[in-house]
Design an enzyme around this catalytic site. Sequence first.
Site, PDB file in Angstrom:
ATOM      1  N   GLY A  14       0.785  -1.196   0.132  1.00  0.00           N
ATOM      2  CA  GLY A  14       0.108   0.035  -0.056  1.00  0.00           C
ATOM      3  C   GLY A  14       0.891   1.228  -0.172  1.00  0.00           C
ATOM      4  O   GLY A  14       1.911   1.301   0.848  1.00  0.00           O
ATOM      5  N   ARG A  24      13.276  10.415  -3.258  1.00  0.00           N
ATOM      6  CA  ARG A  24      14.495  11.572  -3.491  1.00  0.00           C
ATOM      7  C   ARG A  24      15.557  11.535  -2.593  1.00  0.00           C
ATOM      8  O   ARG A  24      16.566  11.749  -3.027  1.00  0.00           O
ATOM      9  CB  ARG A  24      13.272  12.741  -3.258  1.00  0.00           C
ATOM     10  CG  ARG A  24      14.211  14.187  -3.319  1.00  0.00           C
ATOM     11  CD  ARG A  24      13.227  15.217  -2.816  1.00  0.00           C
ATOM     12  NE  ARG A  24      13.978  16.615  -2.822  1.00  0.00           N
ATOM     13  CZ  ARG A  24      14.385  16.897  -1.777  1.00  0.00           C
ATOM     14  NH1 ARG A  24      14.271  16.427  -0.593  1.00  0.00           N
ATOM     15  NH2 ARG A  24      14.876  18.272  -1.980  1.00  0.00           N
ATOM     16  N   ARG A  75       0.810  -4.950  -4.996  1.00  0.00           N
ATOM     17  CA  ARG A  75       0.804  -6.042  -3.958  1.00  0.00           C
ATOM     18  C   ARG A  75       1.124  -7.325  -5.103  1.00  0.00           C
ATOM     19  O   ARG A  75       0.302  -7.763  -5.862  1.00  0.00           O
ATOM     20  CB  ARG A  75      -0.405  -6.433  -3.296  1.00  0.00           C
ATOM     21  CG  ARG A  75      -0.498  -4.797  -2.466  1.00  0.00           C
ATOM     22  CD  ARG A  75      -1.649  -5.275  -1.489  1.00  0.00           C
ATOM     23  NE  ARG A  75      -2.251  -4.296  -0.780  1.00  0.00           N
ATOM     24  CZ  ARG A  75      -1.814  -3.509   0.257  1.00  0.00           C
ATOM     25  NH1 ARG A  75      -0.679  -4.009   0.964  1.00  0.00           N
ATOM     26  NH2 ARG A  75      -2.348  -2.698   0.822  1.00  0.00           N
ATOM     27  N   ASP A 106       5.290  -4.745   6.270  1.00  0.00           N
ATOM     28  CA  ASP A 106       5.683  -6.106   6.639  1.00  0.00           C
ATOM     29  C   ASP A 106       5.519  -7.024   5.455  1.00  0.00           C
ATOM     30  O   ASP A 106       6.439  -7.837   5.360  1.00  0.00           O
ATOM     31  CB  ASP A 106       4.871  -6.590   7.692  1.00  0.00           C
ATOM     32  CG  ASP A 106       3.190  -6.687   7.365  1.00  0.00           C
ATOM     33  OD1 ASP A 106       2.828  -5.989   6.482  1.00  0.00           O
ATOM     34  OD2 ASP A 106       2.711  -7.693   7.916  1.00  0.00           O
ATOM     35  N   THR A 129       4.129   2.669   5.520  1.00  0.00           N
ATOM     36  CA  THR A 129       2.914   2.340   5.517  1.00  0.00           C
ATOM     37  C   THR A 129       2.367   3.258   6.434  1.00  0.00           C
ATOM     38  O   THR A 129       2.673   3.639   7.396  1.00  0.00           O
ATOM     39  CB  THR A 129       2.700   0.931   6.172  1.00  0.00           C
ATOM     40  OG1 THR A 129       1.413   0.592   6.604  1.00  0.00           O
ATOM     41  CG2 THR A 129       3.747   0.669   7.451  1.00  0.00           C
ATOM     42  N   ASP A 131      -0.034   2.351   8.474  1.00  0.00           N
ATOM     43  CA  ASP A 131      -0.692   1.733   9.397  1.00  0.00           C
ATOM     44  C   ASP A 131       0.403   1.776  10.931  1.00  0.00           C
ATOM     45  O   ASP A 131      -0.084   1.413  12.012  1.00  0.00           O
ATOM     46  CB  ASP A 131      -0.395  -0.012   9.207  1.00  0.00           C
ATOM     47  CG  ASP A 131      -1.601  -0.130   8.213  1.00  0.00           C
ATOM     48  OD1 ASP A 131      -2.394   0.637   7.912  1.00  0.00           O
ATOM     49  OD2 ASP A 131      -1.524  -1.177   7.501  1.00  0.00           O
ATOM     50  N   ASP A 133       2.643  -0.153  12.025  1.00  0.00           N
ATOM     51  CA  ASP A 133       2.487  -1.400  12.603  1.00  0.00           C
ATOM     52  C   ASP A 133       3.980  -2.215  12.416  1.00  0.00           C
ATOM     53  O   ASP A 133       4.028  -3.484  12.424  1.00  0.00           O
ATOM     54  CB  ASP A 133       1.355  -2.424  11.986  1.00  0.00           C
ATOM     55  CG  ASP A 133       1.712  -2.464  10.467  1.00  0.00           C
ATOM     56  OD1 ASP A 133       2.662  -1.829   9.848  1.00  0.00           O
ATOM     57  OD2 ASP A 133       0.961  -3.299   9.977  1.00  0.00           O
ATOM     58  N   ARG A 166     -26.168  13.760  16.992  1.00  0.00           N
ATOM     59  CA  ARG A 166     -26.266  12.529  16.602  1.00  0.00           C
ATOM     60  C   ARG A 166     -24.945  11.493  17.065  1.00  0.00           C
ATOM     61  O   ARG A 166     -23.879  12.207  17.407  1.00  0.00           O
ATOM     62  CB  ARG A 166     -26.230  12.425  14.876  1.00  0.00           C
ATOM     63  CG  ARG A 166     -27.354  12.617  14.348  1.00  0.00           C
ATOM     64  CD  ARG A 166     -27.289  12.628  12.980  1.00  0.00           C
ATOM     65  NE  ARG A 166     -28.690  13.000  12.235  1.00  0.00           N
ATOM     66  CZ  ARG A 166     -28.951  13.041  10.872  1.00  0.00           C
ATOM     67  NH1 ARG A 166     -27.978  13.618  10.396  1.00  0.00           N
ATOM     68  NH2 ARG A 166     -29.974  13.112  10.491  1.00  0.00           N
ATOM     69  N   MET A 173      -8.555   3.172   8.889  1.00  0.00           N
ATOM     70  CA  MET A 173      -7.797   2.331   8.432  1.00  0.00           C
ATOM     71  C   MET A 173      -6.852   1.704   9.284  1.00  0.00           C
ATOM     72  O   MET A 173      -6.727   2.256  10.534  1.00  0.00           O
ATOM     73  CB  MET A 173      -7.165   2.390   7.185  1.00  0.00           C
ATOM     74  CG  MET A 173      -7.776   2.331   5.936  1.00  0.00           C
ATOM     75  SD  MET A 173      -7.022   2.581   4.393  1.00  0.00           S
ATOM     76  CE  MET A 173      -7.840   2.022   3.180  1.00  0.00           C
ATOM     77  N   ARG A 175      -5.536  -1.981   9.153  1.00  0.00           N
ATOM     78  CA  ARG A 175      -5.376  -3.247   9.158  1.00  0.00           C
ATOM     79  C   ARG A 175      -5.413  -4.029  10.508  1.00  0.00           C
ATOM     80  O   ARG A 175      -6.739  -3.980  11.082  1.00  0.00           O
ATOM     81  CB  ARG A 175      -4.243  -3.866   8.424  1.00  0.00           C
ATOM     82  CG  ARG A 175      -4.113  -5.156   7.780  1.00  0.00           C
ATOM     83  CD  ARG A 175      -2.774  -5.628   7.230  1.00  0.00           C
ATOM     84  NE  ARG A 175      -2.446  -4.725   6.238  1.00  0.00           N
ATOM     85  CZ  ARG A 175      -2.623  -4.957   4.801  1.00  0.00           C
ATOM     86  NH1 ARG A 175      -3.540  -6.099   4.450  1.00  0.00           N
ATOM     87  NH2 ARG A 175      -2.132  -4.132   3.896  1.00  0.00           N
ATOM     88  N   GLY A 189     -10.847  14.068  20.124  1.00  0.00           N
ATOM     89  CA  GLY A 189     -11.776  13.992  21.209  1.00  0.00           C
ATOM     90  C   GLY A 189     -12.764  13.014  21.021  1.00  0.00           C
ATOM     91  O   GLY A 189     -14.134  13.362  21.644  1.00  0.00           O
ATOM     92  N   ALA A 190     -12.727  11.843  20.609  1.00  0.00           N
ATOM     93  CA  ALA A 190     -13.903  10.971  20.477  1.00  0.00           C
ATOM     94  C   ALA A 190     -14.079  10.430  21.605  1.00  0.00           C
ATOM     95  O   ALA A 190     -13.515  10.330  22.609  1.00  0.00           O
ATOM     96  CB  ALA A 190     -13.245   9.694  19.580  1.00  0.00           C
ATOM     97  N   ARG A 215     -25.920  13.664  30.676  1.00  0.00           N
ATOM     98  CA  ARG A 215     -24.829  14.792  31.270  1.00  0.00           C
ATOM     99  C   ARG A 215     -24.912  16.245  30.293  1.00  0.00           C
ATOM    100  O   ARG A 215     -24.481  17.151  30.678  1.00  0.00           O
ATOM    101  CB  ARG A 215     -23.554  14.316  31.353  1.00  0.00           C
ATOM    102  CG  ARG A 215     -22.462  15.355  32.253  1.00  0.00           C
ATOM    103  CD  ARG A 215     -21.177  14.786  32.639  1.00  0.00           C
ATOM    104  NE  ARG A 215     -20.470  14.400  31.529  1.00  0.00           N
ATOM    105  CZ  ARG A 215     -19.849  15.093  30.531  1.00  0.00           C
ATOM    106  NH1 ARG A 215     -20.046  16.503  30.834  1.00  0.00           N
ATOM    107  NH2 ARG A 215     -19.316  14.692  29.556  1.00  0.00           N
TER     108      ARG A 215
HETATM  109  O1  F6P Z   1      -1.423  -1.280   4.873  1.00  0.00           O
HETATM  110  C1  F6P Z   1      -2.053  -0.063   4.360  1.00  0.00           C
HETATM  111  C2  F6P Z   1      -3.603  -0.337   4.141  1.00  0.00           C
HETATM  112  O2  F6P Z   1      -4.196   0.905   3.869  1.00  0.00           O
HETATM  113  C3  F6P Z   1      -4.431  -0.764   5.518  1.00  0.00           C
HETATM  114  O3  F6P Z   1      -4.713  -0.010   6.335  1.00  0.00           O
HETATM  115  C4  F6P Z   1      -5.384  -1.424   4.690  1.00  0.00           C
HETATM  116  O4  F6P Z   1      -6.235  -2.591   5.569  1.00  0.00           O
HETATM  117  C5  F6P Z   1      -5.192  -1.959   3.513  1.00  0.00           C
HETATM  118  O5  F6P Z   1      -3.778  -1.057   3.119  1.00  0.00           O
HETATM  119  C6  F6P Z   1      -5.892  -1.812   2.237  1.00  0.00           C
HETATM  120  O6  F6P Z   1      -5.313  -2.290   1.181  1.00  0.00           O
HETATM  121  P1  F6P Z   1      -5.802  -2.350  -0.333  1.00  0.00           P
HETATM  122  O7  F6P Z   1      -5.589  -0.625  -0.639  1.00  0.00           O
HETATM  123  O8  F6P Z   1      -4.914  -3.056  -1.167  1.00  0.00           O
HETATM  124  O9  F6P Z   1      -7.211  -2.255  -0.185  1.00  0.00           O
END
Ligand code: F6P
Length: 325
Positions: A14, A24, A75, A106, A129, A131, A133, A166, A173, A175, A189-190, A215
């Site tokens: 991704g 660069r 990919r 990864d 990435t 993520d 992660d 509401r 995203m 993963r 502030g969720a 409240r």
């Molecule tokens: O790894 C980055 C990411 O955006 C994840 O957050 C998400 O699950 C995945 O890629 C989505 O992948 P694709 O763009 O292949 O659908």
Amino acid sequence: MTNQKIIGVLTSGGDSPGMNAAIRAVVRTGIYYGNRIFGIKRGYQGMIDGDIKELNLSSVSNIIKYGGTFLKTARCEEFYSREGREKAYANLKRFGIKSLIVIGGDGSFRGLNDFINEFPVQGIGIPGTIDNDLYGTDYTIGFDTAVNTALDAVDKIRDTATSHSRLFIVEVMGRNSGYIGLYTGISGGAEEILIPETPSDIEELCKRLDKGHKRGKKSSIIIVSEGDEAGNAFDIKNKIEKLVNWEIKVSVLGHQQRGGSPTVSDRLLASILGYEAIIAIMNDENGKMVGLVHNSITLTPLKETWAIKKEIDMKYVKMAEILAT
Ligand code: F6P
């Protein structure tokens, strides 16, 4: 020049904002130190197809501000096979490329690790990435921009949520990682943040939201990471609707989080790690990812980057709960 290296660079998996800034930095640093740099298009697919071209200083002019990756990405299923990797190696040999810099996550690092164990190629990874992660770096390239994009959306959703009193469920995203969810939730502030690293109790969540409502809270936002064990935003909406009679809206932010002009943090991180990747190549390092931990450059064996889980700091999870009361 005797120490000159012929280095291939590619982006894989991704895309993430800041990948261009990293390319660069690789190109400019590599050439500055007398090396030759080849750009490989569409990740490992371009290596298999021989879609490879030498880059010069001008090839990377004015790309630092753009999201995406000018080398494109993919990919690549074919790279999982030995046959695919053999084709890729044959193409590297054709161009005299003996060193490879892979910018990705990864999956891309798993591919690189297999490849350098099978063929005489030097490999260094740069964490790219959204993520965040990967073990071995505090932040990955693209994470900061993605969180800012998600935050911008949450801020806007808050306006309309408050106007209509509401409840919104916003899916981000990530993963299997809750970094985007946690950081967006705290910054926006969720009222609730559901991430894969923590158990999600929907009944308790409803009680807390109800308390806030009584409240006088005018709106509520639940951030849910796409990989949460309670399901996606629509699954959670269904679960909540079984317990209470509230009007609930869902917003799935999706791929907008992957695009956009990289933030200062991402441009800086990408520039530093691109520069350091070349230094690592010139120091004959192999099979490692360059990272930034507590502001120091680190080299982590590729395998550890995915085999060791990068933990979420539970202190921040608790803090988010307290701040949301
Ligand atoms: O790894 C980055 C990411 O955006 C994840 O957050 C998400 O699950 C995945 O890629 C989505 O992948 P694709 O763009 O292949 O659908």
